[in-house]
Write a protein that holds these residues in place. Structure first.
Motif, PDB file in Angstrom:
ATOM      1  N   SER A   1       0.937  -1.188   0.012  1.00  0.00           N
ATOM      2  CA  SER A   1      -0.171  -0.117  -0.074  1.00  0.00           C
ATOM      3  C   SER A   1       1.006   1.351  -0.084  1.00  0.00           C
ATOM      4  O   SER A   1       1.133   2.074   1.182  1.00  0.00           O
ATOM      5  CB  SER A   1      -0.847   0.044   1.059  1.00  0.00           C
ATOM      6  OG  SER A   1      -1.893  -1.000   1.011  1.00  0.00           O
ATOM      7  N   GLY A   2       1.443   1.552  -1.105  1.00  0.00           N
ATOM      8  CA  GLY A   2       2.542   2.664  -1.378  1.00  0.00           C
ATOM      9  C   GLY A   2       3.581   2.374  -1.207  1.00  0.00           C
ATOM     10  O   GLY A   2       4.000   1.083  -0.483  1.00  0.00           O
ATOM     11  N   THR A  37       5.426   3.842   1.067  1.00  0.00           N
ATOM     12  CA  THR A  37       5.810   3.964   2.369  1.00  0.00           C
ATOM     13  C   THR A  37       5.555   2.663   3.020  1.00  0.00           C
ATOM     14  O   THR A  37       6.361   2.458   4.179  1.00  0.00           O
ATOM     15  CB  THR A  37       4.781   5.253   3.007  1.00  0.00           C
ATOM     16  OG1 THR A  37       4.729   6.191   2.166  1.00  0.00           O
ATOM     17  CG2 THR A  37       4.910   5.370   4.329  1.00  0.00           C
ATOM     18  N   GLU A  38       4.570   1.882   2.635  1.00  0.00           N
ATOM     19  CA  GLU A  38       4.626   0.535   3.503  1.00  0.00           C
ATOM     20  C   GLU A  38       5.749  -0.413   3.132  1.00  0.00           C
ATOM     21  O   GLU A  38       6.255  -1.057   3.839  1.00  0.00           O
ATOM     22  CB  GLU A  38       3.105  -0.053   2.965  1.00  0.00           C
ATOM     23  CG  GLU A  38       2.891  -1.298   3.736  1.00  0.00           C
ATOM     24  CD  GLU A  38       2.403  -2.447   3.126  1.00  0.00           C
ATOM     25  OE1 GLU A  38       1.431  -2.419   2.372  1.00  0.00           O
ATOM     26  OE2 GLU A  38       2.876  -3.697   3.469  1.00  0.00           O
ATOM     27  N   SER A  94       6.678   3.011  -7.109  1.00  0.00           N
ATOM     28  CA  SER A  94       5.138   3.651  -6.731  1.00  0.00           C
ATOM     29  C   SER A  94       4.386   4.318  -7.692  1.00  0.00           C
ATOM     30  O   SER A  94       4.727   4.829  -8.507  1.00  0.00           O
ATOM     31  CB  SER A  94       5.524   5.039  -5.740  1.00  0.00           C
ATOM     32  OG  SER A  94       4.059   5.449  -5.221  1.00  0.00           O
ATOM     33  N   GLY A 115       1.919   6.109  -7.590  1.00  0.00           N
ATOM     34  CA  GLY A 115       1.564   7.411  -7.198  1.00  0.00           C
ATOM     35  C   GLY A 115       2.390   8.125  -8.058  1.00  0.00           C
ATOM     36  O   GLY A 115       1.958   9.457  -8.534  1.00  0.00           O
ATOM     37  N   THR A 133      -1.253   9.967  -6.568  1.00  0.00           N
ATOM     38  CA  THR A 133      -0.736   9.936  -5.402  1.00  0.00           C
ATOM     39  C   THR A 133      -1.511   9.416  -4.123  1.00  0.00           C
ATOM     40  O   THR A 133      -1.016   8.804  -3.182  1.00  0.00           O
ATOM     41  CB  THR A 133       0.285  11.311  -5.054  1.00  0.00           C
ATOM     42  OG1 THR A 133      -0.902  12.060  -4.884  1.00  0.00           O
ATOM     43  CG2 THR A 133       1.179  11.826  -5.777  1.00  0.00           C
ATOM     44  N   LYS A 158      -1.782   5.300  -3.255  1.00  0.00           N
ATOM     45  CA  LYS A 158      -0.805   4.489  -2.518  1.00  0.00           C
ATOM     46  C   LYS A 158      -0.819   2.976  -3.007  1.00  0.00           C
ATOM     47  O   LYS A 158      -1.208   2.049  -2.287  1.00  0.00           O
ATOM     48  CB  LYS A 158      -1.642   4.570  -1.193  1.00  0.00           C
ATOM     49  CG  LYS A 158      -1.621   5.905  -0.478  1.00  0.00           C
ATOM     50  CD  LYS A 158      -0.336   6.417  -0.408  1.00  0.00           C
ATOM     51  CE  LYS A 158       0.482   6.035   0.906  1.00  0.00           C
ATOM     52  NZ  LYS A 158       1.623   7.031   1.116  1.00  0.00           N
ATOM     53  N   THR A 195      -4.028  -4.535  -0.756  1.00  0.00           N
ATOM     54  CA  THR A 195      -4.041  -3.265  -1.395  1.00  0.00           C
ATOM     55  C   THR A 195      -5.309  -3.333  -2.125  1.00  0.00           C
ATOM     56  O   THR A 195      -5.557  -4.250  -2.741  1.00  0.00           O
ATOM     57  CB  THR A 195      -2.715  -2.895  -2.162  1.00  0.00           C
ATOM     58  OG1 THR A 195      -1.611  -3.049  -1.172  1.00  0.00           O
ATOM     59  CG2 THR A 195      -2.875  -1.778  -2.670  1.00  0.00           C
TER      60      THR A 195
END
Ligand code: PMP
Ligand code: GLN
Length: 403
Positions: free
Chosen positions: A106-107, A109-110, A241, A243, A249, A252, A277
């Motif tokens: 999920s992005g 970031t994850e 990504s 995004g 973006t 995610k 996701t």
């Protein structure tokens, strides 16, 4: 009757985890909120002001309507994992097994969090290059590991290879490399990447490669993933990504490519973090990653024209604009225009008084931040960039900055 109001604290409570207690709300959220309050042109948080391709949106909408909208497979829809593997072969000549070497997250970031949680143990060191994306150091600290910082110096943002070598040692578990680099807008060149690869191999370390801006590089340069360098195939985790690549973006959707033995523990971290996701977004990203070469050339080409437009406008106003080789960010020295304000105060006043928002670069440092550089996002419509420059010009013209 019982009151529903929050109870007063009547006794000392146990403390919460100091890493998150100790960090402020992320600068992206803070400055976007301030921008919205003041109806300011928001060149702070990095996001395009136009959504990505309409056909990709249509695929997402159709998949949502037609379903299924139930849990997709934990490592990701097979079609998206195939598409991610195909993209590695298409853009980098890298053969990837979609079943054992691709994870959907999920992005990015994850993906970053999963890699850090799965790889590091308390006491391990992770090499980071400053200025850096704001979640890196807190995630590493929360895992009990220790950031080892190497600093780039503006305006060229060159990497000092001796300083980099000095940051590696017997406790180094990994380097977290962001290339192209947000916020400094550097694309690391062959010599730098070869030196990094050499250090990673020599110290028996891993490389977590945040390459979310892989398709946003300029002036005919090529992005070279670290995983394609000598001895790096088994040591790198390459993060992408949708995004950024598809200009969505808010979706995610991220992905990790890594050798099976390296990816396996990361999948375990993922299964206990998000598990999965949204399936319609995964289907649309699979479709989007397969878009033709014209799409990818247009993505970088359009942003490059916007980079030049904003850089020219800011330079005319007296900002010291640094070069931008990749990402959709420009960094600028404010020394000549700030009337002595530091970057944080300058960005606040520019939002409130000029109606234009940028981000203080000090937010991208873990310690001892510099105070006279700011970051502008230029992924905006031309009219919006022009409006921003006009507003700043009027603000400077009113002579209010130093007052
Ligand atoms: N890494 C960098 C360098 C970024 O700029 C961003 C911002 N989007 C991310 C990771 C996070 O990406 P995502 O939105 O896919 O989580
Ligand atoms: N990556 C974006 C930036 O650098 C912001 C991401 C976010 O808001 N969390 O501006």
């Amino acid at each position: 009757m019982q009151s529903s109001a929050a109870p007063e604290l009547t006794r000392a409570m146990k403390t919460t985890n100091p890493v998150y207690t100790g960090v402020p709300t992320t600068v992206f959220e803070v400055m976007t909120r301030l921008a919205n309050e003041h109806d300011s042109v928001n060149l702070g948080q990095g996001f395009p002001d136009t959504d990505g391709p309409a056909d990709v949106l249509e695929v997402a909408a159709a998949a949502l309507r037609e379903g299924p909208n139930q849990y997709p497979p934990m490592p990701g829809l097979s079609d998206l994992r195939r598409a991610v593997a195909e993209a590695q072969a298409r853009f980098y000549g890298l053969e990837v097994d979609w079943q054992s070497e691709v994870l959907v997250t999920s992005g990015a970031t994850e993906a970053l969090s999963d890699c850090i949680m799965a790889l590091t143990e308390p006491g391990d060191e992770v090499v980071l290059i400053e200025p850096l994306y704001d979640c890196y150091a807190p995630l590493i600290r929360r895992a009990g590991a220790v950031p080892r910082l190497v600093r780039l110096a503006p305006p060229a943002w060159r990497l000092d290879l001796d300083a980099l070598a000095a940051a590696f040692g017997p406790r180094t578990k990994a380097i977290l490399l962001n290339n192209p680099l947000n916020p400094a807008a550097r694309v690391f060149h062959e010599t730098e990447l070869t030196a990094i690869a050499d250090l990673v191999a020599r110290h028996d370390a891993f490389a977590i490669c945040d390459e979310v801006y892989e398709h946003i590089v300029y002036d005919g340069q090529e992005h070279r993933p670290l995983i394609t360098f000598k001895d790096m195939r088994e040591r790198c985790l390459k993060i992408g990504s949708a995004g950024k690549t598809l200009s969505m973006t808010g979706w995610k959707v991220g992905y990790i490519v890594a050798a099976p033995a390296l990816l396996a523990p990361v999948i375990k971290a993922h299964q206990f973090t998000t598990f999965t996701t949204p399936p319609n977004l995964q289907a649309a990203v699979a479709y989007g990653l397969r878009k033709d070469d014209r799409y990818y050339a247009g993505l970088a080409g359009d942003f490059q024209a916007k980079r030049d437009r904003l850089a020219a406008g800011l330079t005319d106003l007296g900002f010291g604009v640094a070069g931008c080789q990749g990402t959709y960010f420009l960094t600028a020295d404010i020394g000549e225009v700030s009337g002595g304000l530091d970057d944080v105060e300058f960005c606040r006043r520019m939002t409130e008084e000029a109606g234009v928002t940028a981000l203080p670069m000090s937010a991208f440092y873990a310690e001892r931040p510099p105070t006279r550089a700011i970051r502008f996002c230029f992924a905006k419509r031309d009219a919006v960039l022009d409006e921003a420059v006009e507003r700043i010009a009027a603000w400077i013209g009113r002579g209010l900055i130093a007052s």
